[in-house]
Design an enzyme around this catalytic site. Structure first.
Site, short mmCIF file in Angstrom:
data_model
loop_
_atom_site.label_atom_id
_atom_site.label_comp_id
_atom_site.label_asym_id
_atom_site.label_seq_id
_atom_site.Cartn_x
_atom_site.Cartn_y
_atom_site.Cartn_z
N ARG A 15 0.79 -1.23 0.00
CA ARG A 15 0.00 0.00 0.00
C ARG A 15 0.83 1.28 0.00
O ARG A 15 0.30 2.37 -0.19
CB ARG A 15 -0.97 -0.01 1.20
CG ARG A 15 -2.20 -0.86 0.92
CD ARG A 15 -3.09 -0.92 2.13
NE ARG A 15 -2.55 -1.81 3.16
CZ ARG A 15 -2.96 -1.83 4.44
NH1 ARG A 15 -3.88 -0.97 4.84
NH2 ARG A 15 -2.45 -2.68 5.29
N ASP A 102 7.72 -1.80 11.01
CA ASP A 102 6.96 -0.63 10.54
C ASP A 102 6.15 0.00 11.67
O ASP A 102 5.19 0.72 11.43
CB ASP A 102 6.04 -1.03 9.38
CG ASP A 102 5.11 -2.18 9.71
OD1 ASP A 102 5.14 -2.66 10.87
OD2 ASP A 102 4.36 -2.62 8.82
N TYR A 385 37.05 30.06 -9.20
CA TYR A 385 37.05 28.86 -10.04
C TYR A 385 37.48 29.22 -11.44
O TYR A 385 36.88 30.09 -12.08
CB TYR A 385 35.63 28.29 -10.02
CG TYR A 385 35.45 26.97 -10.73
CD1 TYR A 385 36.31 25.91 -10.48
CD2 TYR A 385 34.40 26.78 -11.61
CE1 TYR A 385 36.12 24.68 -11.10
CE2 TYR A 385 34.21 25.57 -12.24
CZ TYR A 385 35.07 24.51 -11.99
OH TYR A 385 34.88 23.32 -12.61
C1 UD1 Z 1 -0.71 -8.16 12.73
C2 UD1 Z 1 -1.36 -9.14 13.71
C3 UD1 Z 1 -2.64 -8.52 14.27
C4 UD1 Z 1 -2.35 -7.20 14.92
C5 UD1 Z 1 -1.66 -6.28 13.94
C6 UD1 Z 1 -1.21 -5.03 14.63
C7 UD1 Z 1 -0.79 -11.33 12.81
C8 UD1 Z 1 -1.29 -12.53 12.07
N1 UD1 Z 1 -1.64 -10.35 13.00
O1 UD1 Z 1 -1.60 -8.06 11.63
O2 UD1 Z 1 -3.22 -9.40 15.22
O3 UD1 Z 1 -3.57 -6.62 15.37
O4 UD1 Z 1 -0.48 -6.91 13.39
O5 UD1 Z 1 -0.70 -4.13 13.69
O6 UD1 Z 1 0.34 -11.32 13.26
N2 UD1 Z 1 5.71 -9.62 8.14
C9 UD1 Z 1 6.77 -10.40 7.72
N3 UD1 Z 1 6.51 -11.48 6.93
C10 UD1 Z 1 5.25 -11.86 6.59
C11 UD1 Z 1 4.18 -11.05 7.04
C12 UD1 Z 1 4.42 -9.96 7.81
O7 UD1 Z 1 7.92 -10.09 7.99
O8 UD1 Z 1 5.12 -12.88 5.91
C13 UD1 Z 1 5.99 -8.44 8.97
C14 UD1 Z 1 5.58 -7.15 8.26
O9 UD1 Z 1 6.67 -6.62 7.52
C15 UD1 Z 1 5.18 -6.26 9.43
C16 UD1 Z 1 4.71 -7.24 10.50
O10 UD1 Z 1 5.22 -8.49 10.13
O11 UD1 Z 1 6.29 -5.55 9.93
C17 UD1 Z 1 3.19 -7.28 10.62
O12 UD1 Z 1 2.64 -7.73 9.43
P1 UD1 Z 1 1.25 -7.22 8.87
O13 UD1 Z 1 0.96 -7.92 7.62
O14 UD1 Z 1 1.23 -5.75 8.87
O15 UD1 Z 1 0.26 -7.77 10.02
P2 UD1 Z 1 -1.23 -7.33 10.22
O16 UD1 Z 1 -2.08 -7.98 9.21
O17 UD1 Z 1 -1.33 -5.88 10.39
CA CA Z 2 0.14 -3.99 9.76
#
Ligand code: UD1
Ligand code: CA
Length: 455
Positions: A15, A102, A385
């Site tokens: 996004r 993030d 210069y």
């Molecule tokens: C996650 C939580 C959710 C919480 C929310 C808070 C899970 C399944 N869900 O959801 O309960 O309310 O954060 O913001 O954990 N990342 C990886 N590899 C992946 C996926 C994600 O490194 O395969 C990292 C992303 O870069 C990010 C973090 O994990 O820094 C969170 O991932 P994101 O996809 O934003 O999780 P949410 O769906 O927001």
């Molecule tokens: Ca997130």
């Protein structure tokens, strides 16, 4: 008890709609990930780990100064899968604190409390009650108030969607059982991902206690998913820095209109007008006044200096009581002396200006050394210069340089010399006396202006 920290930073950041990996986008002039790394480092973990995937090489390069262990998640299959990537590095730690790359506004104080309040062998959850819980995983409790599970938004039924208690994301996990918990994850859910949050239900089922820790200020846990959130977090971050300075006595016309991308240190009784931008390391002495729209980058400004509006100062030292601007440009390697005046449309580059010297209007001073008490007239230019090399202009003390003078470097002007206006100085000027190079003025009395020919 030894603690490791794992920062998950492999996600797509779709996004953001940017070619740059999300965690490298700057907040307060510093990559998001660096904020998290600094906070994590303050907690003095046994080992700091970062899981990368998207733009992995770029992220690693940016973070090369940090003593972290990098782990690659080759396919982004969810937060549980991401933590799995770092598992081999966790042997030797009792527990692990999981952070997100993030989520940059977390403070080490909050995390310290989170760690302290999570009992040994328990799963620690970071939670908050939100009026708008949409998008977050929900904390599912039983009638006794025990946490049974975290349900992701997309997997919630209608009743679960009404739960206001959310998972902010940060977790504390005991390392010993974690291997099994992560091995047992399934991707049988709405997003087809391995959710880290599913370890909560597993832990509960296997008689491990789950401890929610409520964040006092949920805004600390705000994450960046798109440019709108990034800009919103930037404002929160800037407000935090400004308030810290205000508590130390800094006065500003408008606290919403100061931006610090680096650090600002102020002495006593400093005043900033609106729209000042500070980059890198900026230091102000006592009673410094900075005008509207001034840009300060890596500058050291002594006591009682006044910088007038729309001046740009970079890599310079400004002596006590000096006055700069309006519309002045001070470039790297400049040292402006005590009580010197650099006025409008004056550019100074890699030059030393002695105490009490003045260059008040429309002037370029480059690669020069100017003594004390010198007056540089309007429109003076050091011609430093020759198209290939830069040369020096050396001006002694108490020199008067007439307006519209060109000093063709390398050239030296002795103490007390006076240079007549409009001179082109190509040879060294002796001390004292008047030097000028000016073609004699002549008049043509019967001169006729050319007339336009009628068609
Ligand atoms: C996650 C939580 C959710 C919480 C929310 C808070 C899970 C399944 N869900 O959801 O309960 O309310 O954060 O913001 O954990 N990342 C990886 N590899 C992946 C996926 C994600 O490194 O395969 C990292 C992303 O870069 C990010 C973090 O994990 O820094 C969170 O991932 P994101 O996809 O934003 O999780 P949410 O769906 O927001
Ligand atoms: Ca997130």
């Amino acid at each position: 008890m030894t603690t490791d920290i794992v920062i998950l930073a492999a996600g797509q950041g779709t996004r953001m709609r940017s070619a740059q990996p999300k965690v490298l986008h700057p907040l307060g002039g510093k990559p998001l990930l660096e904020h998290v790394l600094e906070t994590a480092q303050n907690l003095q973990p046994r080992q700091l780990h970062v899981v990368i995937g998207n733009g992995a090489e770029l992220v690693k390069k940016q973070g090369s100064d940090w003593s972290v262990q990098w782990w690659h998640q080759h396919k982004q299959q969810g937060t549980g899968d991401a933590l799995r990537a770092a598992l081999p590095g966790l042997n030797g730690a009792d527990r692990v604190l999981v952070l997100y790359g993030d989520v940059p506004l977390l403070t080490s104080d909050t995390l310290q409390a989170f760690l302290a309040e999570t009992p040994k062998d328990a799963v620690g959850l970071s939670t908050a009650m939100l009026e708008q819980p949409q998008g977050y995983g929900r904390i599912v409790r039983n009638a006794q108030g025990q946490v049974l599970a975290i349900r992701e938004q997309k997997d919630c039924n209608a009743q679960e969607q009404t739960i206001a208690e959310v998972n902010l994301g940060m977790m504390v996990l005991p390392v010993a059982p974690l291997h099994d918990w992560l091995a047992d994850l399934s991707a049988n859910n709405a997003q087809g991902e391995f959710y880290l949050t599913d370890v909560v239900a597993t832990a509960h089922d296997r008689q491990h206690s789950v401890w929610p820790f409520t964040f006092q200020d949920a805004s600390e846990a705000l994450g960046v998913n798109d440019p709108i959130q990034l800009a919103a977090l930037e404002r929160i971050y800037q407000r935090r820095q400004v308030m810290q300075l205000q508590r130390q006595g800094l006065r500003l016309a408008d606290p919403e209109r100061l931006d610090i991308r680096g650090s600002l240190h102020c002495g006593q009784d400093c005043w900033l007008d609106p729209n000042v931008l500070c980059i890198g390391k900026v230091r102000l002495g006592d009673r410094v006044r900075i005008g509207m729209g001034v840009v300060l980058q890596d500058v050291d400004i002594a006591d009682d200096v006044e910088v007038l509006p729309y001046s740009v100062l970079e890599g310079a030292h400004i002596g006590a009581g000096a006055r700069i601007g309006p519309f002045a440009r001070i470039r790297p390697g400049s040292d402006i002396g005590v009580a010197a005046h650099i006025g409008n449309y004056v550019e100074v580059k890699a030059s030393r200006i002695g105490a009490g010297s003045k260059a008040n209007h429309l002037t370029y001073i480059g690669d020069s050394e100017i003594g004390t008490g010198v007056n540089v007239g309007a429109g003076t230019i050091t011609c430093n210069y020759d198209g290939v090399n830069k040369h020096k202009t050396l001006i002694g003390n108490d020199v008067f340089v007439g307006s519209a003078t060109q000093l063709v470097a390398p050239v030296k002007v002795g103490d007390g010399a006076t240079i007549g206006a409009g001179s082109t100085i190509t040879k060294d000027v002796a001390a004292g006396g008047l030097t000028l190079s000016r073609s004699p003025q002549r008049s043509v009395p019967d001169w006729q202006r050319p007339k336009r020919q009628p068609k």
